[in-house]
Design an enzyme around this catalytic site. Structure first.
Site, mmCIF file in Angstrom:
data_model
loop_
_atom_site.group_PDB
_atom_site.id
_atom_site.type_symbol
_atom_site.label_atom_id
_atom_site.label_comp_id
_atom_site.label_asym_id
_atom_site.label_seq_id
_atom_site.Cartn_x
_atom_site.Cartn_y
_atom_site.Cartn_z
ATOM 1 C CB SER A 73 -0.907 0.018 1.234
ATOM 2 O OG SER A 73 -1.722 -1.124 1.263
HETATM 3 N N1 SAH Z 1 -1.124 -4.684 3.931
HETATM 4 C C1 SAH Z 1 -0.375 -4.942 2.742
HETATM 5 C C2 SAH Z 1 -1.200 -4.706 1.498
HETATM 6 C C3 SAH Z 1 -1.433 -5.968 0.844
HETATM 7 S S1 SAH Z 1 -2.441 -5.949 -0.613
HETATM 8 C C4 SAH Z 1 0.871 -4.134 2.703
HETATM 9 O O1 SAH Z 1 1.125 -3.335 3.574
HETATM 10 O O2 SAH Z 1 1.646 -4.337 1.792
HETATM 11 C C5 SAH Z 1 -3.805 -6.919 -0.079
HETATM 12 C C6 SAH Z 1 -3.503 -8.299 0.445
HETATM 13 O O3 SAH Z 1 -4.742 -8.895 0.785
HETATM 14 C C7 SAH Z 1 -2.836 -9.236 -0.564
HETATM 15 O O4 SAH Z 1 -1.683 -9.781 -0.016
HETATM 16 C C8 SAH Z 1 -3.901 -10.300 -0.810
HETATM 17 O O5 SAH Z 1 -3.380 -11.578 -1.057
HETATM 18 C C9 SAH Z 1 -4.673 -10.271 0.496
HETATM 19 N N2 SAH Z 1 -6.019 -10.826 0.373
HETATM 20 C C10 SAH Z 1 -6.907 -10.679 -0.644
HETATM 21 N N3 SAH Z 1 -8.039 -11.350 -0.375
HETATM 22 C C11 SAH Z 1 -7.869 -11.922 0.853
HETATM 23 C C12 SAH Z 1 -8.692 -12.752 1.668
HETATM 24 N N4 SAH Z 1 -9.918 -13.124 1.312
HETATM 25 N N5 SAH Z 1 -8.187 -13.171 2.848
HETATM 26 C C13 SAH Z 1 -6.946 -12.806 3.255
HETATM 27 N N6 SAH Z 1 -6.130 -12.025 2.527
HETATM 28 C C14 SAH Z 1 -6.581 -11.586 1.325
#
Ligand code: SAH
Length: 224
Positions: A73
């Site tokens: 993010s």
């Molecule tokens: N917080 C992270 C942002 C990650 S992007 C950072 O700081 O970099 C969003 C994340 O959510 C991805 O890794 C994706 O795999 C995860 N995600 C998407 N759907 C999900 C679900 N149903 N359960 C758990 N994680 C999920």
């Protein structure tokens, strides 16, 4: 300091130190105001959470790819969501949905007592776990699972942060919020979503619509 060792080794030394300071100034100008949150972003080495090939862009205020079609993010959004979560006072138990590369997890871990983080892509979570261990952040518990279900065994949580966009607020997360607890979540089915703050009151939920945001979707289906 460990972060500095890494900076030297990656050969981006002083330039990076200056760009890190500039990032904090920019976040402040954009409206982030919680000094604890800004300080934690200042000292968290974001370049360790992206591929080496992208490390030179780690202190730009932008999302970057982390593989598996996912992104780290944007620092402003990380700061904004963290401020919203903490706005009513310190939190002891926080559930994070979407560990990704672990950057938001690392920021939270330095501001709350314990973080419980759920991710559906195991390879991403394994790597995140290694990074946080290297940074000596030990108050995090990881679960490979589906964020739509939350993590009921350890509920309730004083704070829940979702870092992927849901078409609707998952019922399980509402159920797992403590009274007075705060849920920060991007909601919307399209490319653009709304950031919501939902607070559990004695007799229901209050709902605040905040910024327009862009997140990767909170996916359904088998774990990877
Ligand atoms: N917080 C992270 C942002 C990650 S992007 C950072 O700081 O970099 C969003 C994340 O959510 C991805 O890794 C994706 O795999 C995860 N995600 C998407 N759907 C999900 C679900 N149903 N359960 C758990 N994680 C999920």
């Amino acid at each position: 300091m460990r972060g500095n060792d890494h900076l030297q080794r990656h050969g981006i030394g002083m330039t990076s130190q200056r760009t890190r300071e500039r990032l904090i100034e920019r976040l402040y100008e954009e409206g982030l105001s919680n000094p604890h949150v800004l300080e934690v972003i200042r000292r968290t080495p974001r370049h360790l959470f992206v591929d080496e090939a992208l490390a030179h862009r780690a202190y730009e205020d932008t999302a970057l790819p982390i593989g598996h079609n996912q992104t780290i993010s944007q620092p402003y959004i990380v700061g904004r969501m963290t401020e919203l979560l903490l706005a009513a006072g310190p939190l002891d138990k926080v559930l994070e949905i979407g560990t990704g590369c672990g950057y938001q997890t690392a920021v939270l871990a330095q501001l709350v007592e314990r973080v419980f983080t759920v991710e559906r892509i195991q390879a991403l979570q394994d790597r995140a776990k290694e990074r946080l261990a290297e940074l000596n952040l030990r108050n995090v518990v990881y679960r490979w699972g589906d964020g739509w279900e939350g993590w009921s065994a350890l509920a309730p949580y004083n704070g829940i942060m979702v870092t992927a966009a849901a078409a609707e607020v998952p019922q399980a997360l509402l159920d797992q919020l403590a009274i007075g607890g705060r849920l920060v979540i991007p909601v919307g089915a399209g490319d653009e979503q709304e950031l919501l703050l939902i607070v559990r009151e004695e007799d229901g939920f209050s709902r605040h619509v905040l910024d327009a945001v862009r997140f990767v979707p909170l996916l359904q289906g088998p774990l990877l």
